[in-house]
Structures are given as structure tokens and as C-alpha cells.
Design an enzyme around this catalytic site. Structure first.
Site, mmCIF file in Angstrom:
data_model
loop_
_atom_site.group_PDB
_atom_site.id
_atom_site.type_symbol
_atom_site.label_atom_id
_atom_site.label_comp_id
_atom_site.label_asym_id
_atom_site.label_seq_id
_atom_site.Cartn_x
_atom_site.Cartn_y
_atom_site.Cartn_z
ATOM 1 N N SER A 301 0.814 -1.217 0.147
ATOM 2 C CA SER A 301 0.055 0.037 -0.111
ATOM 3 C C SER A 301 0.729 1.201 0.086
ATOM 4 C CB SER A 301 -0.888 -0.051 1.043
ATOM 5 O OG SER A 301 -2.069 0.949 0.917
ATOM 6 N N ASP A 312 10.817 5.603 -10.094
ATOM 7 C CA ASP A 312 10.303 6.072 -11.010
ATOM 8 C C ASP A 312 11.138 7.395 -11.367
ATOM 9 O OD1 ASP A 312 8.519 3.901 -11.543
ATOM 10 O OD2 ASP A 312 6.803 5.327 -11.580
ATOM 11 N N LYS A 326 -0.405 -3.964 -3.443
ATOM 12 C CA LYS A 326 -1.853 -3.666 -3.067
ATOM 13 C C LYS A 326 -2.023 -1.788 -3.515
ATOM 14 C CE LYS A 326 -5.242 -1.945 -0.312
ATOM 15 N NZ LYS A 326 -5.758 -0.569 -0.218
#
Length: 544
Positions: A301, A312, A326
Site C-alpha cells: 500500500s 520512477d 496493493k
């Protein structure tokens, strides 16, 4: 040349068309509302029939209980993370992520209908009332645990309560026959999110973050400031076994490590009114610090979103094993009775466009996912990771990353099979090592309390005799015996030393010992040159 002439419809045609569209919308809405009302009406009729005609007299409280169960089952059928919980469950769930709760301040495990106290928060209500680590609670406010059939949630609810109210516990200490009665006055309890934060070496700071709670960001700022004052030039952020928490907390932490204007995460769903993009607002206090983030299969999560955003943007090197997967957004809808429907409404996406969420179309596979990963060998070999690599994404610097099933680490590190043998795992799962550590610490309290943590790390050794005694305790608990190889013995000694340290210096003591032989920590410390290369956007230096 043929000329185009624009022909406009007359007024009556426009009015007629609008009326037709309006009629279609009305008819569609009418049938939708009626089709939706039918199951609702039917549910009410069923309850009415039960109440009026069932052979047994069923009171309203029982019907409410049945209705709650039906709503809970309905929610579970939608997706893996939509839930419906009643008011009592909501109170426990909401308190879990509060940095402050009202209770007595202990960590416990329920073993064979006995509450075994593993940790007492220093200067908390239980500590001030005289409760000690190792005490066995057999009775709470008149409820004998063997008779009450309580589960762990029931115990939590009994222990917690409004500040200033009493709770009476009866304990067994040192296996004496006579119970000791202790009255504890509940109070505000601070629950830290950072289990440990210390300097691994002269330049590397280590922070173990267990969850994203209401005050986690504040704790993170304070701890990084402390480590910076101690000379921190690199940060090792441990998110292993961090199941998430407040999304906003993860956003705030990301802003400490990303340049202003960088996209952190965005959401997309069926109802476009929920779609949102979240950008860093300009803090970037740790912008020049090389960072390594540790993840594993239980990293989920909010912790995945933080790791994904930094990966990224090539801002942190991700090390460990593939995370849980998740990435669904729940909208908590609270009703008047304080029950809550947490309805999945959107998906999270990392800046490169990756969905963190793993597939859940086959629910049995979803529920058994971690087990299947283990059986397929994913925890031991990177080649065994079963992830669709046909859909690739690019980081800011052009590195290839993958989505659709958690965050893939930049560097895979398998489970240390010597430290996690089945036998050692059973000793931990059955609290054999923890109980022995508590008993030893209590028996040697005067000697141990004279030591500082730094001294303990250097001079304390677990003896062969202690290992032998521990193995005997395991036999009494019917743990299947194995030949104690040298790797197993080393693992037992390290864990035992760590758990003894925990009784004296809490989790700071535990991780200060445990991390010295943690292969993921040791290998990560060798990768900081690649984390530094990310800051220079020198992707040719990253092994991948």
C-alpha cells in the site's frame, strides 16, 4: 465547383429532439432505479418474513447482527480490499493508525488462553501500575480468559478505553500459584511508527518504519534531523513488513526526497471526480542524500507508493524482494451507527504509469499469492518471479521498470535460508525464543541494566549453555527436533541476543543486534555507490 451549404434544423425539430432525449433519460433512470430498488426491497422483505414467521423468536439485536454479516459478505465479493466493518471493528481499526491511543500500554500475544506480556511501554499506565514483561494475564475485569473464549481483538478492546478509567488484571508471575491483582488506570499512549533509527556506520543512517500513522511524518523529520547531526550522509530506509497506512503521510515523506513539481502518484477510476494527481510541493530537504529503500513481499500500500515514486524518478535504489501489490483506493463511508464501508473506487499509479495492484480476477489465487510465490521459489531466485514483463515502463532516466504486481526491486536479495530455517521459524512463531529471552533478562536484570546498548553490542555473548536450555524449552513445547547445525545455532544466538536487547532497549535494541547479521542490510551497504550514481543520473552504472 460544388458548394457546401450548412443546413440548420428548425426550432420544432430541436424541441422534439430534446423531448425525445429527455424521455429516454427518464425511462433509463426509472428502470435503473427500479432495478436497484428490487434487491433492496427484497432484502427488507426477507428480514420481515424472518421476524414475523420464523419458528424461533428473533429479537432486533439478532436481526441487526445478521444484517451486518450479510453486508460484510457482500463487500468481500466486490474485490479483495472493499470491506464493511461494524462500529466495534471500526474503533479498533481507526485506533491502529493513531499515533496516540487511550489504553494501558503493552504489547502482548495470546497463547493458550493466556495473555503473555511481551513489552511494557516505559512510563506508561501498565508500567506505572507494576505490570512487567513476562507476566501472564489470566483474568481481565472479572473475565477468566479460559472461559471467556476471547480472541486478540477482544483483549485489545478490554485493555483500551477512555483516559482515567480503570481496568483490573490478574496475573501469574514467575509461575507462582497465587495470582497478583493489578489495577491499571488508562491513559494516553504514544505509539511510535519508527521502530529504530541509528547510525550503522560513520556515514549511514538506518530507519526502520513500521507503518504510516498520523504522526509518522513528524517522527521521520525528527529522526532524520538527529541522524544528520550525527554525520548521516546516506540513508537506509527499511520498509520491509510495512503494510501501509495513511496515504497523506507517504506523500509528505516523498516531498522530503523529491524536487518541487515532481509527480508523486495519481489515481484513476470509473468516477472521474475522484481522479487526482499529487505533486511534490518543494520541501526536498533530503534531496542530496543517496537513499536505499528495503522492501519485501509484506511491503504494501502506502509503502509501495513511496518506493514506486522514488524509483520512477531515479531518486532511490530499491533493494529486496517484490512487494505485496496493493494499489487500490478505498473511500471510507461512515454511517450513523459508526459502521464503515471502505469502498474501492480507484487505482493508484506511479509517475511512470505503473499500477501497483496485482491481478485479483481469480480471488483464490489472490488470497494464496504470497504462499504461491514461496512455493514457486520467488523468495529465493529472481528468475522465479512470475510477472508480466511484456508491459514495461520507463523511469525519468530511462531505466525499465514493471507494474501489475507490486514494486520490483532494482536489486533482488533472496531470503537468507540459514537465518530462516523451518526450525528457527517455529521457535519464533511459537514464542519460544521470546519467552526464553524475557526469562533470562528478568533473572539477570541487575547485571544487564548496568550496560549501555553500545556495551551490550560489544561484550554480551549468548553461550552454548543458553542455546541448550532453549532447545530443551522447544522440546517441552513439542517443537519438532532437528539436528542443530552451525548456521542454525548462529541464527538462534543472534535472535536470542536481539530479543534480550528488546526487553531492555525496545526495538532500537532489537534491530541494533539483528541487523548486524541481516544479509539484506549487509549487501545493501555495498550498493550505495549505485544509489549515488542515481543522483548523477548515471544509469549506465546501475546493474539492474
Amino acid at each position: 465547383m460544388w458548394k457546401y451549404k450548412r443546413i440548420l434544423p428548425d426550432k420544432n425539430f430541436i424541441l422534439g429532439m430534446c423531448a425525445g432525449i429527455g424521455l429516454c433519460l427518464y425511462i433509463g433512470l426509472y428502470f435503473f432505479q427500479n432495478s436497484f430498488k428490487q434487491p433492496v426491497r427484497k432484502f427488507g422483505e426477507v428480514l420481515n418474513y424472518i421476524q414475523k414467521y420464523h419458528i424461533d423468536t428473533i429479537d432486533n439485536a439478532k436481526l441487526v447482527e445478521l444484517t451486518e454479516a450479510a453486508l460484510s459478505k457482500l463487500a468481500k465479493q466486490l474485490d479483495p480490499h472493499t470491506t464493511y466493518i461494524d462500529a466495534q471493528q471500526n474503533a479498533v481499526s481507526r485506533n491502529h493508525l493513531k499515533s496516540q491511543i487511550e489504553g494501558i500500554g503493552i504489547e502482548f500475544v495470546l497463547l493458550k488462553d493466556v495473555v503473555y506480556v511481551l513489552h511494557v511501554i516505559p512510563k506508561g499506565p501498565a508500567d506505572q501500575a507494576g505490570l512487567q514483561v513476562g507476566d501472564k494475564v489470566v483474568k481481565i475485569d472479572g473475565h477468566i480468559l479460559k472461559e471467556a473464549n476471547f480472541n486478540s481483538n477482544d483483549i485489545v478492546l478490554k485493555m483500551r478505553g477512555p483516559k482515567g478509567t480503570p481496568v483490573k488484571v490478574y496475573i501469574c508471575r514467575n509461575n507462582t500459584k497465587d495470582l497478583i491483582e493489578i489495577t491499571i488506570i488508562r491513559d494516553q499512549i504514544s505509539i511510535p511508527s519508527i521502530d529504530a533509527g541509528y547510525m550503522v556506520d560513520s556515514q549511514t543512517g538506518y530507519i526502520k518504519l513500521s507503518q504510516f500513522a498520523s504522526k509518522t511524518y513528524q517522527e521521520f523529520i525528527e529522526r532524520t534531523n538527529q541522524l544528520s547531526e550525527q554525520g548521516m550522509k546516506k540513508l537506509l530506509l527499511d520498509l520491509r513488513d510495512n503494510s501501509g497506512g495513511y496515504f497523506e503521510t507517504a506523500l509528505n515523506m516523498a516531498e522530503e526526497m523529491l524536487e518541487p513539481g515532481k509527480l508523486i502518484v495519481y489515481t484513476k477510476g470509473k468516477y472521474k471526480g475522484f481522479d487526482t494527481k499529487y505533486y511534490a510541493n518543494g520541501k526536498n530537504r533530503l534531496g542530496k542524500l543517496p537513499i536505499i529503500i528495503l522492501i519485501n513481499e509484506n511491503t504494501a500500500s502506502a509503502s509501495e507508493l513511496l518506493a514506486g515514486a522514488l524509483q520512477d524518478h531515479d531518486r532511490a535504489l530499491i533493494v529486496g524482494r517484490r512487494s505485496f501489490g496493493k494499489g487500490l483506493v478505498q473511500w471510507p463511508i461512515e454511517f450513523k451507527d459508526s459502521s464503515v464501508l471502505s469502498l474501492t473506487v480507484e487505482s493508484y499509479f506511479t509517475p511512470s504509469g505503473r499500477s501497483v495492484q496485482k491481478p485479483y480476477d481469480k480471488r483464490i489465487n489472490y488470497e494464496l499469492d504470497l504462499y504461491n510465490r514461496y512455493k514457486q521459489g520467488e523468495y529465493f531466485h529472481a528468475d522465479s518471479i512470475q510477472l508480466d514483463k511484456t508491459i514495461a515502463y520507463q523511469t525519468s532516466a530511462g531505466r525499465t521498470v514493471y507494474g501489475g504486481g507490486g514494486i520490483m526491486p532494482d536489486h533482488f536479495i533472496p531470503i537468507d535460508t540459514t537465518a530462516h530455517s523451518d526450525y528457527v521459524n517455529e521457535l519464533v512463531d511459537n514464542y519460544i525464543i521470546q519467552q526464553y529471552a524475557i526469562t533470562y533478562a528478568r533473572s539477570n536484570k541487575q547485571k544487564l541494566e548496568k550496560l549501555r546498548l553500545e556495551d551490550y553490542l560489544k561484550i554480551f555473548c549468548v553461550t552454548e549453555e543458553m542455546v541448550g536450555q532453549l532447545v530443551e524449552e522447544a522440546k517441552k513445547a513439542a517443537i519438532k527436533q532437528v539436528f542443530i547445525t552451525d548456521p542454525i545455532k548462529i541464527s538462534i544466538k543472534n535472535l536470542l541476543k536481539a530479543y534480550i536487547a528488546k526487553t531492555l532497549w525496545q526495538y532500537q535494541g532489537f534491530y541494533s543486534v539483528y541487523n548486524k547479521t541481516d544479509t539484506t542490510i549487509l549487501k545493501s551497504l555495498q550498493l550505495f555507490n549505485q544509489a549515488e550514481a542515481l543522483l548523477q543520473e548515471d544509469i549506465t552504472y546501475i546493474a539492474g
